[in-house]
Design a protein around this motif. Structure first.
Motif, PDB file in Angstrom:
ATOM      1  N   PHE A  92       0.843  -1.199   0.000  1.00 37.08           N
ATOM      2  CA  PHE A  92       0.000   0.000   0.000  1.00 37.08           C
ATOM      3  C   PHE A  92       0.876   1.246   0.000  1.00 37.08           C
ATOM      4  CE2 PHE A  92      -2.866  -3.134   1.894  1.00 37.08           C
ATOM      5  CZ  PHE A  92      -4.051  -2.865   1.223  1.00 37.08           C
ATOM      6  N   GLY A  93       0.421   2.290  -0.711  1.00 32.34           N
ATOM      7  CA  GLY A  93       1.122   3.566  -0.708  1.00 32.34           C
ATOM      8  C   GLY A  93       2.436   3.500  -1.458  1.00 32.34           C
ATOM      9  N   GLU A  94       3.398   4.313  -1.040  1.00 30.64           N
ATOM     10  CA  GLU A  94       4.691   4.363  -1.718  1.00 30.64           C
ATOM     11  C   GLU A  94       5.499   3.096  -1.459  1.00 30.64           C
ATOM     12  OE1 GLU A  94       7.108   7.742  -0.985  1.00 30.64           O
ATOM     13  OE2 GLU A  94       5.846   9.091  -2.141  1.00 30.64           O
ATOM     14  N   LYS A  95       6.244   2.699  -2.464  1.00 35.60           N
ATOM     15  CA  LYS A  95       7.157   1.561  -2.314  1.00 35.60           C
ATOM     16  C   LYS A  95       8.441   2.027  -1.617  1.00 35.60           C
ATOM     17  CE  LYS A  95       5.450  -1.058  -6.272  1.00 35.60           C
ATOM     18  NZ  LYS A  95       4.113  -0.423  -6.201  1.00 35.60           N
ATOM     19  N   VAL A  96       9.147   1.095  -1.022  1.00 37.52           N
ATOM     20  CA  VAL A  96      10.386   1.432  -0.319  1.00 37.52           C
ATOM     21  C   VAL A  96      11.436   1.913  -1.309  1.00 37.52           C
ATOM     22  CG1 VAL A  96      12.257   0.540   1.103  1.00 37.52           C
ATOM     23  CG2 VAL A  96       9.911  -0.188   1.549  1.00 37.52           C
ATOM     24  N   LYS A 145      -0.200   1.358 -10.064  1.00 35.32           N
ATOM     25  CA  LYS A 145       0.628   0.597  -9.133  1.00 35.32           C
ATOM     26  C   LYS A 145       1.421   1.475  -8.169  1.00 35.32           C
ATOM     27  CE  LYS A 145       1.424  -3.291 -12.286  1.00 35.32           C
ATOM     28  NZ  LYS A 145       2.465  -4.100 -12.977  1.00 35.32           N
ATOM     29  N   TYR A 146       1.456   2.783  -8.442  1.00 42.06           N
ATOM     30  CA  TYR A 146       2.361   3.643  -7.677  1.00 42.06           C
ATOM     31  C   TYR A 146       1.617   4.815  -7.050  1.00 42.06           C
ATOM     32  CZ  TYR A 146       5.475   0.944 -10.638  1.00 42.06           C
ATOM     33  OH  TYR A 146       6.093  -0.094 -11.291  1.00 42.06           O
ATOM     34  N   GLN A 147       2.165   5.309  -5.973  1.00 38.61           N
ATOM     35  CA  GLN A 147       1.563   6.426  -5.248  1.00 38.61           C
ATOM     36  C   GLN A 147       2.059   7.778  -5.764  1.00 38.61           C
ATOM     37  OE1 GLN A 147      -0.719   5.987  -2.811  1.00 38.61           O
ATOM     38  NE2 GLN A 147      -1.009   8.150  -2.375  1.00 38.61           N
TER      39      GLN A 147
END
Length: 221
Positions: A92-96, A145-147
């Protein structure tokens, strides 16, 4: 901050069968119920839960808890959601880690000539560089797929005005990049967006107008 309200206590989350192939050893058959009485509200407004194809999905009640589809909830809250098959994880949200733009799609206008991919003596290997048109556009494909989009842009000569629009031509963000800014990073919320169109034009005709966008260091998270 957006808040989610549901007329049930002890809600959990389900991603849905679209995440891919599950490991059979980790599956356990249960008896659950589709609960048509559950209503979901976001910021006080009732929302319809939909899957990725736009079909209505229904909460499930099992053993005293109600489970909501993760993708539908994420879409209602304007939060990106993705599935990492390697770690069997819902994201969920931004990826690392940032995901470079050129690793997610092929840009037909991309330049890879080392004589043109350098900015201030650094070679960015693959770029969008335009010094001929007085304004143009290109399309990004985050695929829901991305925030956040982190787009690096440098103005060559005249200042560059940029507009970011969603699939329905609604403005997501506008920004001006000046030549003295160097390579400027523009952050744009792209949650829920399948495609984003980036329009650019020059504020003044200085005779040396251009835009430089590295695709290797611009990224999604």
């Amino acid at each position: 901050m957006k808040k989610m309200l549901a007329s049930a206590i002890g809600l959990s989350v389900l991603f849905g069968a679209s995440v891919g192939v599950y490991a059979g050893a980790n599956l356990e058959e249960i008896k659950a119920y589709l609960n048509y009485d559950i209503k979901v509200k976001v910021n006080g407004k009732t929302v319809q839960l939909l899957d990725e194809q736009g079909n209505v999905v229904t909460p499930i009640t099992y053993d005293g808890s109600t489970y909501l589809p993760a993708r539908a909830i994420a879409s209602s809250l304007d939060v990106a959601v993705d599935y990492d098959a390697a770690s069997n994880s819902v994201l969920f949200g931004e990826k690392v880690e940032g995901v470079p733009l050129n690793s997610t799609q092929t840009f037909y206008q991309a330049i890879k000539d080392p004589n043109q991919t350098k900015y201030k003596n650094k070679d960015y290997q693959e770029v969008i560089k335009d010094t001929t048109n007085n304004g143009y556009n290109f399309t990004l494909k985050p695929g829901k797929k991305y925030q956040t989009l982190y787009l690096q842009v440098a103005a060559i000569g005249s200042d560059v005005q940029l507009k970011f629009e969603d699939d329905n031509s609604r403005l997501l963000k506008s920004e001006t990049v000046k030549a003295e800014d160097g390579l400027k990073t523009i952050e744009v919320n792209v949650s829920g967006q399948n495609e984003v169109t980036v329009f650019y034009k020059y504020e003044n005709d200085t005779g040396v107008n251009g835009i430089f966008i590295p695709l290797t260091t611009s990224y999604y998270k």
